[in-house]
Design a protein around this motif. Structure first.
Motif, short mmCIF file in Angstrom:
data_model
loop_
_atom_site.label_atom_id
_atom_site.label_comp_id
_atom_site.label_asym_id
_atom_site.label_seq_id
_atom_site.Cartn_x
_atom_site.Cartn_y
_atom_site.Cartn_z
N ALA A 26 -17.09 -26.48 40.34
CA ALA A 26 -16.18 -27.42 41.01
C ALA A 26 -15.62 -28.44 39.68
N TYR A 27 -15.18 -27.94 38.65
CA TYR A 27 -14.76 -28.55 37.73
C TYR A 27 -13.41 -29.27 37.95
N ARG A 28 -12.36 -28.52 38.78
CA ARG A 28 -11.11 -28.76 39.12
C ARG A 28 -11.28 -30.07 40.25
N ARG A 29 -12.02 -30.00 40.65
CA ARG A 29 -12.20 -31.04 42.03
C ARG A 29 -12.66 -32.29 41.43
N GLN A 30 -13.56 -32.38 40.30
CA GLN A 30 -14.02 -33.49 39.71
C GLN A 30 -13.07 -34.36 39.11
N GLY A 31 -13.49 -35.82 39.28
CA GLY A 31 -12.47 -36.75 38.29
C GLY A 31 -11.18 -36.88 39.02
N ILE A 67 -18.49 -33.42 46.71
CA ILE A 67 -19.09 -32.41 45.64
C ILE A 67 -20.67 -32.36 45.91
N ASP A 68 -21.22 -33.39 46.08
CA ASP A 68 -22.71 -33.44 45.92
C ASP A 68 -23.11 -32.65 47.49
N ALA A 69 -22.15 -33.01 48.50
CA ALA A 69 -22.51 -32.39 49.92
C ALA A 69 -22.24 -30.90 49.78
N ASP A 70 -21.36 -30.58 48.99
CA ASP A 70 -21.18 -29.11 48.60
C ASP A 70 -22.22 -28.39 47.97
N LEU A 129 -17.84 -20.56 44.96
CA LEU A 129 -17.43 -21.30 46.29
C LEU A 129 -17.33 -22.86 45.84
N MET A 130 -17.89 -23.38 44.69
CA MET A 130 -17.91 -24.64 44.53
C MET A 130 -16.31 -24.97 44.30
N SER A 131 -15.41 -24.34 43.87
CA SER A 131 -14.01 -24.61 44.01
C SER A 131 -13.29 -24.71 45.14
N ARG A 132 -14.20 -24.26 46.34
CA ARG A 132 -13.43 -24.44 47.77
C ARG A 132 -12.32 -23.44 47.69
N PRO A 133 -12.44 -22.06 47.42
CA PRO A 133 -11.29 -21.23 47.32
C PRO A 133 -10.60 -21.11 48.61
N LYS A 134 -9.37 -20.77 48.70
CA LYS A 134 -8.72 -20.14 49.82
C LYS A 134 -9.11 -18.62 49.84
N LEU A 135 -9.24 -18.13 48.66
CA LEU A 135 -9.25 -16.78 48.61
C LEU A 135 -10.49 -16.39 47.45
#
Ligand SMILES: Nc1ncnc2c1ncn2[C@@H]1O[C@H](COP(=O)(O)OP(=O)(O)OP(=O)(O)O)[C@@H](O)[C@H]1O
Ligand SMILES: [Mg+2]
Lengths: 287, 243
Positions: free
Chosen positions: B104-109, B117-120, B156-162
């Protein structure tokens, strides 16, 4: 006899703390780059020269000098990273190592040109009297070094295990490819870790210079050598190992210096490394 | 269905050797597309090219019409592509939960709140209960199957489209393979688009809506499962077409 033992142990731990900071910085750089940065020490030496320069020109105090040491070491470290390691990220490790050796020579020349005398005084970490505790004299410098190293190690642990940057840094150390695939910019994070390692090294350089109360161009080689030795003693690549290796190195040196004399002190350090290489080469590669 | 990913005339080379010699294919939005082919066909090379690890020499890669070709891997993640790599490549000396955090690095901060992110994380632990039990364990000490689950969850933690998956069943016991494919189907049901590389043609054809055969750096067949007899697919997926 007992008093000597205690005093030597404290001195050994103090020297070991400085080695620990050097070794931790070395290990971080080795971790993200998988390369040995021979120019690690010389960059620190240049940082200490910058501080000496500031001290001679403006008579700045210790805190300012510590700050200058850290900042200048980060700048010099960044220069080394850009020149030696960024271009060889995917290429040959030997090329990067040779390049870092060439920069070592360059940084030494810069220091000598800027401050041409062989030796410059550096203000003392503490110039008061040693404390007397239950019959033992305890040098305050030793306590300061131990304290500073402990704080830095704790802070480093916090950064690595409690922050987003720490996750990224450990990911890059563990597997650069998987880090890229997780969206972590490996070049950027490597640069950040390099800067962090240089800052830690700069602080170590400051502590060492202030406890020796002098700087010479030899500080560069000295720092690389002590950091590398402690890192190897701790098993390449492990941070707790590097700290343990550094403390062991400091203790062995302090006791052997007292009981066997200064010539045998360095010999013993080399002997330890030799035995490690001869008896347990696997020690070096397991993390 | 519109194409989410369009690869056109893609050439990727290692030095002088072209591993992809002009690959053209599409991945439909919301579907499972499968890529089959013998060892050395260039499947992993294609995955790495899409994920930005390898720079294509020619051709284009478009995600929803936007050109991706040549962008850095972390940028590809930002644009919505996540790869579950061949051999899983978890972070061995990091804990399970830190592996997921890295995903999830890209989504943090940024704009994403910590709560999201915790929910994910909780959702991943719901989908992969074995990871929850082992959340503090170092990833390198997990079994092969667990590592594969972790690699999927991390992606999946990055919430990908693909979601790209490169041979997720490699080296796993039949029961674990079935679990992996069950998860792929579930992801599909939840709306994730999956592009799956497989050697296990039998399982792959059961879940995919469309498949491609790749041989020696080229797409040699494209069709729906059923458009080619399964034993013929399997023969060509393992051996390549007889010359
Ligand atoms: N790093 C590399 N350097 C040079 N050639 C490579 C490299 N990686 C792959 N190749 C070559 O590129 C071709 C395609 O390899 P690739 O790994 O993409 O195949 P694959 O279809 O994924 O095979 P497998 O089913 O075995 O995983 C092979 O001929 C391989 O030898
Ligand atoms: Mg492959």
């Amino acid at each position: 006899m007992l008093a000597d033992l205690v005093q030597n142990t404290l001195d050994g731990l103090a020297a070991g703390s400085a080695y620990a900071l050097l070794a931790v910085g070395f290990t971080l750089i080795f971790g993200v780059l998988r390369r040995v940065n021979l120019c690690y020490g010389p960059a620190i030496m240049l940082g200490c020269y910058a501080a000496t320069f500031v001290h001679l020109s403006f008579g700045a105090g210790l805190l300012v000098l510590a700050l200058v040491c850290v900042l200048a070491s980060v700048l010099a470290g960044g220069y080394v990273e850009r020149l030696c390691f960024a271009p060889h990220r995917k290429g040959s490790g030997i090329a990067a190592m040779v390049a870092s050796f060439a920069l070592w020579m360059q940084l030494e020349e810069v220091a000598i040109l800027a401050l041409p005398k062989h030796l410059y005084p550096f203000p003392a970490l503490y110039d008061g009297k040693p404390i007397d505790l239950a019959g033992f004299t305890i040098r305050v410098e030793a306590l300061v070094m131990l304290g500073a190293a402990s704080v830095v190690c704790a802070a480093l642990w916090w950064v690595l295990y409690r922050t987003r940057f720490g996750i990224a840094a450990r990911a890059v150390i563990d597997s650069p490819l998987a880090a890229e695939l997780s969206g972590i910019s490996v070049p950027r994070v490597s640069m950040g870790v390099f800067a962090l390692a240089s800052a830690i090294g700069g602080l170590a350089g400051f502590l060492v210079s202030a406890s020796f109360e002098q700087v010479t161009p030899m500080l560069g080689m000295w720092s690389t050598f002590k950091g590398l030795l402690a890192m190897m003693l701790g098993g390449l690549g492990s941070l707790p190992g590097a700290v343990a290796g550094a403390l062991v190195l400091g203790l062995v040196e302090a006791h052997s210096q007292w009981f066997l004399g200064p010539q045998l002190r360095d010999l013993l350090a080399f002997l330890m490394l030799f035995m490690l290489l001869a008896i347990g080469p696997r020690w070096m590669t397991t993390r | 269905m519109p194409a989410l990913l369009e690869v056109a005339d893609l050439v990727t080379a290692y030095g002088k050797i072209e591993a992809l010699k002009g690959v053209t294919l599409e991945v439909a939005e919301g579907g499972i597309t499968c890529l089959l082919g013998p060892n050395g066909a260039g499947k992993t090379t294609l995955m790495y090219s899409i994920a930005g690890i390898l720079k294509p020499r020619r051709g284009s890669i478009r995600l929803r019409g936007e050109e991706l070709g040549g962008c850095a891997p972390h940028e590809a993640v930002s644009r919505g592509i996540a790869l579950v790599p061949e051999n899983r490549l978890v972070f061995p000396s990091m804990s399970v939960i830190d592996n997921l955090e890295a995903g999830a690095y890209r989504r943090q901060g940024g704009r994403t709140g910590r709560g999201e992110i915790d929910a994910d994380l909780q959702r991943m632990f719901g989908r992969f209960p074995r990871l929850k039990e082992r959340s503090a364990q170092l990833a390198g000490t997990l079994s092969g199957g667990e590592q594969q689950m972790l690699a999927v969850a991390r992606a999946l933690m990055s919430r990908p489209k693909l979601l790209l998956m490169d041979e997720p069943s490699l080296g796993l016991a039949p029961l674990v393979v079935e679990e992996i494919f069950r998860i792929v189907s579930e992801l599909h049901r939840d709306g994730t688009t999956v592009f799956l590389v497989e050697q296990n043609a039998h399982m792959a054809l059961k879940v995919a809506q469309h498949f491609y055969l790749m041989e020696q750096g080229r797409v040699s067949f494209s069709g729906d499962p059923g458009s080619l007899a399964e034993d013929e697919v399997i023969r060509r997926a393992y051996l390549g077409s007889a010359k």
